[in-house]
Design a protein around this motif. Structure first.
Motif, PDB file in Angstrom:
ATOM      1  N   UNK A   1      46.485  30.971  46.182  1.00 49.94           N
ATOM      2  CA  UNK A   1      46.404  30.324  47.469  1.00 49.94           C
ATOM      3  C   UNK A   1      47.346  30.794  48.513  1.00 49.94           C
ATOM      4  N   UNK A   2      48.644  31.290  48.024  1.00 55.94           N
ATOM      5  CA  UNK A   2      49.629  31.664  48.832  1.00 55.94           C
ATOM      6  C   UNK A   2      49.386  33.101  49.157  1.00 55.94           C
ATOM      7  N   UNK A   3      48.938  33.970  48.163  1.00 54.67           N
ATOM      8  CA  UNK A   3      48.345  35.067  48.632  1.00 54.67           C
ATOM      9  C   UNK A   3      47.401  35.324  49.493  1.00 54.67           C
ATOM     10  N   UNK A   4      45.991  34.343  49.317  1.00 58.65           N
ATOM     11  CA  UNK A   4      45.208  34.464  50.235  1.00 58.65           C
ATOM     12  C   UNK A   4      45.486  34.067  51.468  1.00 58.65           C
ATOM     13  N   UNK A   5      46.339  33.284  51.698  1.00 56.53           N
ATOM     14  CA  UNK A   5      46.738  32.741  52.929  1.00 56.53           C
ATOM     15  C   UNK A   5      47.759  33.834  53.620  1.00 56.53           C
ATOM     16  N   UNK A   6      48.428  34.563  52.858  1.00 51.00           N
ATOM     17  CA  UNK A   6      49.286  35.667  53.741  1.00 51.00           C
ATOM     18  C   UNK A   6      48.285  36.691  54.192  1.00 51.00           C
ATOM     19  N   UNK A   7      47.252  36.962  53.303  1.00 51.23           N
ATOM     20  CA  UNK A   7      46.575  38.224  53.835  1.00 51.23           C
ATOM     21  C   UNK A   7      45.288  37.833  54.435  1.00 51.23           C
ATOM     22  N   UNK A   8      44.826  36.734  54.513  1.00 52.29           N
ATOM     23  CA  UNK A   8      43.665  36.131  55.167  1.00 52.29           C
ATOM     24  C   UNK A   8      42.548  36.721  54.894  1.00 52.29           C
ATOM     25  N   UNK A   9      41.603  36.656  55.626  1.00 51.61           N
ATOM     26  CA  UNK A   9      40.268  37.322  55.167  1.00 51.61           C
ATOM     27  C   UNK A   9      40.294  38.918  55.162  1.00 51.61           C
ATOM     28  N   UNK A  10      41.438  39.808  55.296  1.00 50.16           N
ATOM     29  CA  UNK A  10      41.511  41.227  55.264  1.00 50.16           C
ATOM     30  C   UNK A  10      41.159  41.473  53.715  1.00 50.16           C
ATOM     31  N   UNK A  11      41.321  40.504  52.712  1.00 46.45           N
ATOM     32  CA  UNK A  11      41.311  40.905  51.362  1.00 46.45           C
ATOM     33  C   UNK A  11      40.639  39.809  50.687  1.00 46.45           C
ATOM     34  N   UNK A  12      40.205  40.394  49.335  1.00 49.46           N
ATOM     35  CA  UNK A  12      39.906  39.164  48.371  1.00 49.46           C
ATOM     36  C   UNK A  12      40.469  39.388  47.272  1.00 49.46           C
ATOM     37  N   UNK A  13      41.114  38.352  46.531  1.00 49.33           N
ATOM     38  CA  UNK A  13      42.007  38.395  45.583  1.00 49.33           C
ATOM     39  C   UNK A  13      41.128  37.714  44.457  1.00 49.33           C
ATOM     40  N   UNK A  14      41.340  38.542  43.127  1.00 47.83           N
ATOM     41  CA  UNK A  14      40.830  37.898  41.914  1.00 47.83           C
ATOM     42  C   UNK A  14      42.027  37.991  40.890  1.00 47.83           C
ATOM     43  N   UNK A  15      42.025  37.168  39.889  1.00 43.39           N
ATOM     44  CA  UNK A  15      43.013  36.996  38.762  1.00 43.39           C
ATOM     45  C   UNK A  15      42.398  37.573  37.620  1.00 43.39           C
ATOM     46  N   UNK A  16      42.767  38.492  36.729  1.00 44.20           N
ATOM     47  CA  UNK A  16      42.313  38.822  35.545  1.00 44.20           C
ATOM     48  C   UNK A  16      43.210  38.523  34.564  1.00 44.20           C
ATOM     49  N   UNK A  17      42.837  37.459  33.804  1.00 43.48           N
ATOM     50  CA  UNK A  17      43.681  36.713  32.789  1.00 43.48           C
ATOM     51  C   UNK A  17      44.083  37.718  31.696  1.00 43.48           C
ATOM     52  N   UNK A  18      43.336  38.269  31.220  1.00 41.81           N
ATOM     53  CA  UNK A  18      43.470  39.198  30.087  1.00 41.81           C
ATOM     54  C   UNK A  18      44.749  40.196  30.198  1.00 41.81           C
TER      55      UNK A  18
ATOM     56  N   UNK B   1      46.709  39.753  33.106  1.00 44.96           N
ATOM     57  CA  UNK B   1      47.865  39.050  33.914  1.00 44.96           C
ATOM     58  C   UNK B   1      47.848  39.977  35.224  1.00 44.96           C
ATOM     59  N   UNK B   2      46.597  40.523  35.876  1.00 47.16           N
ATOM     60  CA  UNK B   2      46.793  40.876  37.035  1.00 47.16           C
ATOM     61  C   UNK B   2      45.977  40.448  38.160  1.00 47.16           C
ATOM     62  N   UNK B   3      46.628  40.477  39.221  1.00 45.45           N
ATOM     63  CA  UNK B   3      45.981  40.337  40.677  1.00 45.45           C
ATOM     64  C   UNK B   3      45.534  41.322  41.277  1.00 45.45           C
ATOM     65  N   UNK B   4      44.359  41.339  41.461  1.00 45.02           N
ATOM     66  CA  UNK B   4      43.533  42.450  41.935  1.00 45.02           C
ATOM     67  C   UNK B   4      43.198  42.141  43.554  1.00 45.02           C
ATOM     68  N   UNK B   5      43.751  42.840  44.363  1.00 48.76           N
ATOM     69  CA  UNK B   5      43.465  42.842  45.824  1.00 48.76           C
ATOM     70  C   UNK B   5      42.500  43.708  46.220  1.00 48.76           C
TER      71      UNK B   5
END
Length: 144
Positions: free
Chosen positions: A45-62, A64-68
């Motif tokens: 949520x903090x990441x998305x709030x920081x970058x707003x709608x300019x990026x989408x973020x997904x988390x790949x659990x296997x 442990x990567x946040x992909x912008x």
């Protein structure tokens, strides 16, 4: 009449079965510490709030990567222009340093072993940079 040959030697006593020690039970591998899902959601949520709608973020659990993924066409165009050498590196380096800081914050909140990457808008199979535990490991601009 048939005569059976009888040995005069005493029959050997039966040998007791060998004692076989059962193997020690294999120790179970130590489980990885569970991710506190509340903290993970807070980081996302903090990441998305920081970058707003300019990026989408997904988390790949296997991994442990946040992909912008860049969703703003102007930013995607600026990245491609940077890759082409049309725009100087200064602004790019400022952006990458923000992600390094983000990686450090992620490490503080979630622990070690997390990566932050940005997909290449021209080819999402490749990353533009990779930050691991707050350390810049790869920056495509270094190859220009």
């Amino acid at each position: 009449e048939s005569v059976e040959a009888v040995s005069k030697e005493p029959e050997p006593e039966p040998k007791p079965a060998p004692v076989v020690q059962a193997p020690a039970p294999a120790s179970a591998p130590e489980p990885e510490p569970e991710i506190n899902l509340l903290n993970l959601e807070m980081v996302m949520a903090t990441m998305q709030e920081s970058f707003g709608s300019s990026v989408s973020i997904r988390y790949e659990a296997e991994s442990k990567t946040f992909v912008f993924t860049v969703t703003d066409e102007n930013i995607a165009t600026a990245i491609i222009a940077t890759a082409s050498g049309i725009i100087g590196r200064e602004d790019w380096d400022i952006l990458v340093n923000e992600f390094v800081d983000l990686g450090l914050t992620t490490k503080d909140v979630l622990g070690s072993g997390y990566s932050v990457v940005m997909e290449n808008p021209a080819n999402p199979a490749y990353y533009l940079f990779l930050v691991y535990d707050g350390v810049l490991v790869y920056n495509f601009a270094d190859d220009l």
